[in-house]
Design an enzyme around this catalytic site. Structure first.
Site, PDB file in Angstrom:
ATOM      1  CB  THR A   1      -5.865   4.480 -21.914  1.00 54.16           C
ATOM      2  OG1 THR A   1      -6.064   4.419 -23.363  1.00 54.16           O
ATOM      3  CG2 THR A   1      -7.350   4.696 -21.247  1.00 54.16           C
TER       4      THR A   1
ATOM      5  NE  ARG B   1      -7.593  -3.440 -20.025  1.00 55.66           N
ATOM      6  CZ  ARG B   1      -7.761  -3.520 -21.188  1.00 55.66           C
ATOM      7  NH1 ARG B   1      -7.047  -4.188 -21.898  1.00 55.66           N
ATOM      8  NH2 ARG B   1      -8.728  -2.997 -21.891  1.00 55.66           N
TER       9      ARG B   1
ATOM     10  CE1 TYR C   1      -4.280  -0.396  -0.339  1.00 55.40           C
ATOM     11  CE2 TYR C   1      -4.030  -1.962   1.217  1.00 55.40           C
ATOM     12  CZ  TYR C   1      -4.798  -1.640   0.236  1.00 55.40           C
ATOM     13  OH  TYR C   1      -5.927  -2.173   0.062  1.00 55.40           O
TER      14      TYR C   1
ATOM     15  CD  GLU D   1      -4.326   3.748   0.891  1.00 56.51           C
ATOM     16  OE1 GLU D   1      -3.220   3.187   1.191  1.00 56.51           O
ATOM     17  OE2 GLU D   1      -5.353   3.208   1.055  1.00 56.51           O
TER      18      GLU D   1
ATOM     19  CG  ASP E   1     -10.046  10.510 -23.828  1.00 54.48           C
ATOM     20  OD1 ASP E   1      -8.910  10.048 -24.202  1.00 54.48           O
ATOM     21  OD2 ASP E   1     -11.166   9.920 -23.595  1.00 54.48           O
TER      22      ASP E   1
ATOM     23  CE  LYS F   1      -8.271   2.814 -25.890  1.00 55.29           C
ATOM     24  NZ  LYS F   1      -8.357   3.086 -24.482  1.00 55.29           N
TER      25      LYS F   1
END
Ligand code: DSN
Length: 433
Positions: free
Chosen positions: A259, A268, A84, A86, A233, A262
């Site tokens: 993203t 991803r 973790y 955060e 985008d 692609k």
């Protein structure tokens, strides 16, 4: 609109396509073999292996898919998934993050570098789990629920997360859509009229099924005129933008989102770029980078996926090193598109200026869904897609074809010519004899 079947060499053996499908290119693809899993969890390892085999033996023309490089797979499947962290580098809620901090900083540095951006002018967030969450974080950073977004119509090539009614983005905000004209160019005149009429707080450029070049400058200027933020985008085009094969949106945008799976050789996930010089943010006296960071964490997400962030960093390193790949992606799309046109297929908008194009198949006596299924049976994946104005996404007029994944498998222009013939055989010859 019936397709011509004249000079094309006919191969009636539609069920042996895999035998002559560019085998050398296909085998040129390494994969993990689930060694440990095989010994411990046979059911799952067998399914996973079948999926990898399916990927190896399929011609993937889905415009949003690509093949993650081996280094990315190694990082994703490593111990980097264990912890973790955060928060952001230097400001974590857990101890033990000295190396995660360095990895995240490296990912940010490389994310800026591929677009030749300076950290003086741009901030980048590399933690968003996906493109849809990243878009939502951008909206929530500056919009209140009920405020207006102007974005591209889904049937014209827009994206679900740009305010479609079935997405929370469409339920939370008031969304108005622009479309395309008869040449399938974005209707910039309509866009400006809608912007003046509805006074959106945000205008989104970018699409998931738009084959032509987007004029980010024009859209950015319209956004300025109506005091709207401009989000570009570029999920579909990012790699092409970085290599100079697609228009550069950064000069004309307050936010750019992409993203990473692609076109950036990544896992991803998503990157959000935030301008530090937004004139609208200055006018509103708000700190855009801080607001986006807060919207991602703690607003929408918990702990970042550190294995993914490391894999992004590696993908970005590959992006910087592989400019020729993007030239090949565009060449392949152009050749495949031109060959299919020569065969009589109806290419929506007449051409491609990117990695993708749409083929209207209604004239063949089928809809996009039927064409998708016929191709899938023969080991070719190209997904069904609406054309502007289509009513049903389940029976759309077109299929969408893209060349990122086949280019990653090493295919070139001559392979595209063969591929065009195979598609013709499946959709025309085998169907109409
Ligand atoms: N589903 C992706 C696409 O096909 O464009 C985007 O999320």
């Amino acid at each position: 609109m019936l397709i011509r079947a004249k000079t094309i060499p006919i191969n009636r053996d539609c069920f042996s396509l895999q035998n002559n499908l560019l085998i050398s290119a296909i085998l040129n693809y390494d994969c993990l073999m689930f060694k440990t899993l095989k010994k411990k969890d046979r059911i799952l390892s067998s399914l996973a292996e079948k999926e990898v085999k399916r990927q190896k033996n399929t011609i993937d023309l889905i415009a949003s898919e690509n093949i993650a490089p081996q280094g990315v797979l190694e990082l994703l499947g490593s111990e980097l998934t264990n912890k973790y962290s955060e928060g952001y580098p230097g400001k974590r809620y857990y101890p033990g993050n000295v190396y995660y901090d360095q990895i995240e900083e490296l990912a940010k540095k490389r994310a800026l570098k591929i677009f030749r951006l300076s950290s003086r002018n741009w901030h980048v967030n590399v933690q968003a789990y996906s493109g849809a969450v990243a878009n939502l974080a951008v909206y929530l950073s500056v919009l209140k629920p009920g405020e207006t977004i102007l974005s591209m119509n889904l049937t014209a090539g827009g994206h679900l997360s740009h305010g479609s009614k079935v997405s929370f983005t469409g339920k939370l905000f008031n969304v108005v859509h622009y479309g395309v004209d008869k040449n399938y160019d974005i209707d910039y005149g309509e866009l400006e009229k809608l912007a003046r009429k509805h006074k959106p707080k945000m205008i989104i450029s970018g699409a998931s099924a738009y084959p032509k070049k987007i004029n980010f400058e024009k859209i950015g200027k319209i956004a300025k005129k109506v005091s709207a933020y401009h989000l570009a985008d570029i999920s579909h085009y990012a790699g092409l933008v970085s290599a100079g094969y697609y228009p550069y949106p950064f000069k004309f945008s307050d936010f750019v989102m992409t993203t990473t799976h692609k076109s950036l050789f990544g896992p991803r996930a998503a990157l959000i770029y935030i301008s530090k010089n937004s004139s609208l943010a200055k006018k509103e006296k708000i700190d855009l980078p801080l607001l986006v960071d807060k919207a991602v964490f703690p607003g929408l997400q918990g702990g970042p996926h550190n294995n993914t962030i490391a894999a992004i960093a590696h993908g970005l390193w590959l992006t910087a090193k592989n400019k020729k790949y993007y030239r090949q992606v565009v060449r392949n799309a152009k050749v495949l598109c031109a060959e299919m046109k020569k065969m009589g297929f109806v290419v929506v908008g007449g051409k491609t200026e990117s990695h993708l194009f749409l083929v209207n198949v209604l004239g063949l006596g089928m809809n996009g869904f039927e064409a998708e299924k016929m191709l899938e049976k023969e080991g070719i994946l190209a997904n069904r897609n609406t054309v502007f104005g289509d009513i049903s996404p389940f029976k759309p007029s077109a299929i969408r074809i893209g060349t990122y994944a086949v280019t990653s498998k090493g295919m070139k222009e001559k392979d595209m010519k063969k591929l065009a013939k195979k598609i013709y055989n499946v959709l025309v010859v085998c169907r109409h004899g």
